[in-house]
Design an enzyme around this catalytic site. Sequence first.
Site, PDB file in Angstrom:
ATOM      1  N   GLY A  46      40.132   4.106 -32.569  1.00  0.00           N
ATOM      2  CA  GLY A  46      40.957   2.836 -32.494  1.00  0.00           C
ATOM      3  C   GLY A  46      41.065   1.862 -33.594  1.00  0.00           C
ATOM      4  O   GLY A  46      40.222   1.928 -34.529  1.00  0.00           O
ATOM      5  N   GLN A  51      42.319  -6.011 -37.978  1.00  0.00           N
ATOM      6  CA  GLN A  51      41.500  -5.177 -38.952  1.00  0.00           C
ATOM      7  C   GLN A  51      42.170  -4.771 -40.125  1.00  0.00           C
ATOM      8  O   GLN A  51      41.654  -4.383 -41.205  1.00  0.00           O
ATOM      9  CB  GLN A  51      40.868  -4.007 -38.293  1.00  0.00           C
ATOM     10  N   CYS A  88      32.341   0.609 -35.266  1.00  0.00           N
ATOM     11  CA  CYS A  88      33.698  -0.336 -35.748  1.00  0.00           C
ATOM     12  C   CYS A  88      33.896  -0.070 -36.972  1.00  0.00           C
ATOM     13  O   CYS A  88      33.011   0.133 -37.971  1.00  0.00           O
ATOM     14  CB  CYS A  88      33.608  -1.669 -35.130  1.00  0.00           C
ATOM     15  N   LEU A  89      34.975   0.363 -37.375  1.00  0.00           N
ATOM     16  CA  LEU A  89      35.427   0.668 -38.813  1.00  0.00           C
ATOM     17  C   LEU A  89      35.368  -0.659 -39.450  1.00  0.00           C
ATOM     18  O   LEU A  89      35.418  -0.561 -40.958  1.00  0.00           O
ATOM     19  CB  LEU A  89      36.998   1.149 -38.916  1.00  0.00           C
ATOM     20  N   HIS A 130      37.280  -2.083 -26.610  1.00  0.00           N
ATOM     21  CA  HIS A 130      36.760  -2.343 -28.159  1.00  0.00           C
ATOM     22  C   HIS A 130      37.959  -3.099 -28.819  1.00  0.00           C
ATOM     23  O   HIS A 130      37.750  -4.091 -29.282  1.00  0.00           O
ATOM     24  CB  HIS A 130      36.271  -1.253 -28.505  1.00  0.00           C
ATOM     25  N   GLU A 131      39.075  -2.417 -28.761  1.00  0.00           N
ATOM     26  CA  GLU A 131      40.441  -2.755 -29.332  1.00  0.00           C
ATOM     27  C   GLU A 131      40.842  -3.978 -28.928  1.00  0.00           C
ATOM     28  O   GLU A 131      41.117  -4.794 -29.844  1.00  0.00           O
ATOM     29  CB  GLU A 131      41.302  -1.675 -29.671  1.00  0.00           C
ATOM     30  N   HIS A 134      39.051  -7.008 -30.406  1.00  0.00           N
ATOM     31  CA  HIS A 134      39.473  -7.569 -31.588  1.00  0.00           C
ATOM     32  C   HIS A 134      40.385  -8.472 -31.921  1.00  0.00           C
ATOM     33  O   HIS A 134      40.678  -9.311 -32.429  1.00  0.00           O
ATOM     34  CB  HIS A 134      40.052  -6.271 -32.454  1.00  0.00           C
TER      35      HIS A 134
HETATM   36 CO    CO Z   1      36.502  -2.174 -34.055  1.00  0.00          CO
END
Ligand code: CO
Length: 153
Positions: A46, A51, A88-89, A130-131, A134
């Site tokens: 995701g 991000q 997480c990226l 999670h997304e 953000h």
């Molecule tokens: Co993330």
Amino acid sequence: MAKRIIITEPDEILRKVSREVTIFDTRLHTLLDDMKETLLSADGAGLAAPQVAVLKRVAIVMTDEIFLEMINPKIIEQSGEQTGAEGCLSVPGKSAQVTRPDEVTVKFLDRYGKKCKKKVKGFEARAVCHELDHLDGILYIDKCKNLVLDNDK
Ligand code: CO
């Protein structure tokens, strides 16, 4: 489509609250297409717009089971509990155990502004939660118990 740069912790942008989307134009579609390409090349589950340094309430989730493009998403129902590994990226090289609801129903708008609703379970529910975090400047590292470096595993 173009790949965008994923910003990482401790960049302040990741801590800001994103704004609601009100215009569903080609600019939004380009953002969504770019996010998809960025996510594919990063091999994640995701990605949220902040991000890639865009403070709009836009997030995508892509797993073997689903592909969701969510604009102004909101969780309207949740149940159960699951604890599992999360990464997480924007927090490269780390992972940790995070507790999330096991099942959530999320309502959102699609890229054309059409109202949608989706019920997801398990890993997909974890990814959606999670997304969405953000979009409010929340990272999983705020919620986890034991952050570990991936190469320590
Ligand atoms: Co993330």
